[in-house]
Design a protein around this motif. Structure first.
Motif, PDB file in Angstrom:
ATOM      1  N   SER A  75    -114.402 -42.100 -87.284  1.00  0.00           N
ATOM      2  CA  SER A  75    -113.208 -42.680 -86.675  1.00  0.00           C
ATOM      3  C   SER A  75    -112.158 -43.088 -87.701  1.00  0.00           C
ATOM      4  N   LYS A  76    -112.497 -42.992 -88.974  1.00  0.00           N
ATOM      5  CA  LYS A  76    -111.567 -43.400 -90.027  1.00  0.00           C
ATOM      6  C   LYS A  76    -110.401 -42.409 -90.134  1.00  0.00           C
ATOM      7  N   ASN A  91    -118.682 -54.273 -83.635  1.00  0.00           N
ATOM      8  CA  ASN A  91    -118.866 -55.015 -84.887  1.00  0.00           C
ATOM      9  C   ASN A  91    -119.128 -54.044 -86.032  1.00  0.00           C
ATOM     10  N   VAL A  92    -119.604 -52.863 -85.683  1.00  0.00           N
ATOM     11  CA  VAL A  92    -119.859 -51.810 -86.671  1.00  0.00           C
ATOM     12  C   VAL A  92    -118.703 -50.820 -86.710  1.00  0.00           C
ATOM     13  N   ILE A  93    -118.199 -50.452 -85.536  1.00  0.00           N
ATOM     14  CA  ILE A  93    -117.143 -49.436 -85.425  1.00  0.00           C
ATOM     15  C   ILE A  93    -115.783 -50.128 -85.460  1.00  0.00           C
ATOM     16  N   ASP A  94    -114.958 -49.756 -86.416  1.00  0.00           N
ATOM     17  CA  ASP A  94    -113.645 -50.380 -86.605  1.00  0.00           C
ATOM     18  C   ASP A  94    -112.575 -49.626 -85.824  1.00  0.00           C
ATOM     19  N   PRO A  99    -106.093 -31.832 -87.048  1.00  0.00           N
ATOM     20  CA  PRO A  99    -105.036 -30.881 -86.676  1.00  0.00           C
ATOM     21  C   PRO A  99    -104.951 -29.643 -87.571  1.00  0.00           C
ATOM     22  N   LYS A 100    -105.646 -29.656 -88.705  1.00  0.00           N
ATOM     23  CA  LYS A 100    -105.675 -28.460 -89.552  1.00  0.00           C
ATOM     24  C   LYS A 100    -106.477 -27.348 -88.884  1.00  0.00           C
ATOM     25  N   TYR A 101    -107.358 -27.734 -87.973  1.00  0.00           N
ATOM     26  CA  TYR A 101    -108.271 -26.765 -87.362  1.00  0.00           C
ATOM     27  C   TYR A 101    -108.024 -26.566 -85.875  1.00  0.00           C
ATOM     28  N   ILE A 102    -107.444 -27.554 -85.206  1.00  0.00           N
ATOM     29  CA  ILE A 102    -107.117 -27.437 -83.790  1.00  0.00           C
ATOM     30  C   ILE A 102    -106.010 -28.442 -83.498  1.00  0.00           C
ATOM     31  N   THR A 103    -105.048 -28.061 -82.645  1.00  0.00           N
ATOM     32  CA  THR A 103    -103.852 -28.897 -82.477  1.00  0.00           C
ATOM     33  C   THR A 103    -104.065 -30.014 -81.452  1.00  0.00           C
ATOM     34  N   TYR A 104    -104.991 -30.893 -81.776  1.00  0.00           N
ATOM     35  CA  TYR A 104    -105.221 -32.107 -81.005  1.00  0.00           C
ATOM     36  C   TYR A 104    -104.830 -33.295 -81.876  1.00  0.00           C
ATOM     37  N   GLY A 105    -104.292 -34.319 -81.264  1.00  0.00           N
ATOM     38  CA  GLY A 105    -103.804 -35.469 -82.003  1.00  0.00           C
ATOM     39  C   GLY A 105    -104.900 -36.484 -82.291  1.00  0.00           C
ATOM     40  N   PRO A 106    -104.746 -37.262 -83.355  1.00  0.00           N
ATOM     41  CA  PRO A 106    -105.729 -38.304 -83.681  1.00  0.00           C
ATOM     42  C   PRO A 106    -105.609 -39.491 -82.735  1.00  0.00           C
ATOM     43  N   THR A 107    -106.706 -40.201 -82.561  1.00  0.00           N
ATOM     44  CA  THR A 107    -106.700 -41.431 -81.767  1.00  0.00           C
ATOM     45  C   THR A 107    -106.492 -42.656 -82.649  1.00  0.00           C
ATOM     46  N   ASN A 108    -106.726 -42.505 -83.946  1.00  0.00           N
ATOM     47  CA  ASN A 108    -106.484 -43.567 -84.923  1.00  0.00           C
ATOM     48  C   ASN A 108    -105.060 -43.381 -85.460  1.00  0.00           C
ATOM     49  N   LYS A 109    -104.170 -44.276 -85.078  1.00  0.00           N
ATOM     50  CA  LYS A 109    -102.757 -44.076 -85.445  1.00  0.00           C
ATOM     51  C   LYS A 109    -102.539 -44.111 -86.955  1.00  0.00           C
ATOM     52  N   ALA A 110    -103.461 -44.721 -87.700  1.00  0.00           N
ATOM     53  CA  ALA A 110    -103.344 -44.747 -89.162  1.00  0.00           C
ATOM     54  C   ALA A 110    -103.464 -43.349 -89.755  1.00  0.00           C
TER      55      ALA A 110
END
Length: 346
Positions: free
Chosen positions: A276-277, A101-104, A285-296
């Motif tokens: 999480s936004k 309810n808090v975390i979108d 990814p500017k600092y380490i080549t891992y992908g985001p979990t938030n597709k937005a």
């Protein structure tokens, strides 16, 4: 209309800052280039934007959480965790249920969050090689990693069971789609461990942290190793002679969890919502080549097509990989870890 929108956003930020005044969270992660990337992309900007004071620590994983919870002396509010370790910790009752309810998570990829852990990044466990030894023509499968005649040289391998067994089974001829079916028994786990036992005479180091396996490649101490793609990319930026392949890699995600009895539980939920936004995740990814979990995060314009193509979660790269099974880790990790430790101490 635009002026009104800007005023609304400004008012919201000011309200959040006022609400968070005097609040703090203590976050533990794994140090090295990974925590540095988290700090620059997530923790520091979110602290500045919310007014929440962030205290950072490094820790040894869920074993530290288990000790704090069992002793009733919990000092950590948020911990970074591998998804499998978080699943097992949740099953043990070590984590707070997250408040969605808090975390979108409305724009998150499906499967990259659970009741007890929210994804922070997508990464791959890969095999990597020293380009001074093999050039660009290093191993292209787990079978190649095991082939000491075709690829002579020293190896390093994970000293913990997470991410250690799957590649061994693929090297033993098991199709990626069947790996977790085979591992769903003690016999299957032993088969994977036997395969690692076969390679053990050629393994110089069993690594226990991302910083360690990156340093092994920087120093040229081994000819090939397993490890996390982003760590190798950062090592290469620092001059390491290292390359890797996504073929048969393990596609996984790191997540954030809240230990049971966290002293600042409610503030932790607010802070998890903030980091999480997409406007934070698109900077990672500017600092380490891992992908985001938030597709937005792919829609903000910060992640270019070229950068996206090198991330583990890009469609082409993801198609070559085996997604890690959280269900398997929740069920088997404790038993498998004991069996793996026995092999290491032989």
């Amino acid at each position: 209309m635009k002026t009104r929108t800007i005023l609304t956003i400004t008012a919201a930020v000011m309200a959040t800052g006022a609400f968070a005044q005097g609040k703090s969270v203590t976050i533990a992660s794994w140090g090295g280039s990974y925590q540095e990337a988290q700090s620059k992309a997530l923790f520091e900007p979110a602290a500045a934007n919310t007014g929440i004071e962030v205290k950072q620590e490094t820790y040894g994983g869920m074993s530290d959480v288990r000790l704090q919870v069992s002793s009733g002396q919990v000092t950590l509010d948020i911990v970074a965790s591998g998804s499998g370790s978080a699943a097992r910790a949740a099953a043990e009752g070590l984590l707070e249920k997250l408040d969605y309810n808090v975390i979108d998570v409305s724009t998150f990829y499906p499967g990259l969050y659970t009741d007890y852990c929210i994804g922070g990044d997508v990464f791959s466990t890969v095999y990597a090689w020293n380009t001074n030894t093999y050039g660009e023509n290093g191993p292209q499968s787990w079978a190649d990693f095991w082939d000491v005649e075709k690829f002579p040289g020293s190896r390093a391998y994970r000293g913990k069971v997470a991410g250690a067994l799957e590649g061994a089974l693929m090297a033993d001829g098991v199709a990626p789609a069947d790996v977790y079916s085979v591992l769903d028994s003690e016999e299957g786990i032993e088969r994977a461990i036997d395969k690692i036992r076969e390679l053990k005479p050629h393994i110089s180091v069993f690594w226990t942290s991302g910083a360690q396996h990156a340093q092994l490649m920087k120093d040229g101490e081994v000819d090939m190793t397993t490890g996390w793609n982003g760590r190798f990319d950062n090592a290469a930026k620092d001059g390491a002679k290292v390359a890797y392949s996504f073929n048969q890699a393990l596609l996984d995600y790191d997540c954030f969890a809240v230990p049971k009895g966290a002293p600042n539980r409610d503030t932790a939920m607010m802070f998890l919502n903030e980091i999480s936004k997409p406007e934070y995740q698109d900077d990672l990814p500017k600092y380490i080549t891992y992908g985001p979990t938030n597709k937005a995060a792919y829609e903000t314009g910060e992640i270019t097509a070229d950068v996206a193509a090198g991330l583990p979660s890009s469609p082409a790269n993801a198609a070559m990989q085996l997604p890690v099974s959280l269900d398997w880790y929740a069920k088997w990790e404790t038993i498998a870890a004991e069996m793996y430790q026995e092999m290491l101490t032989e």
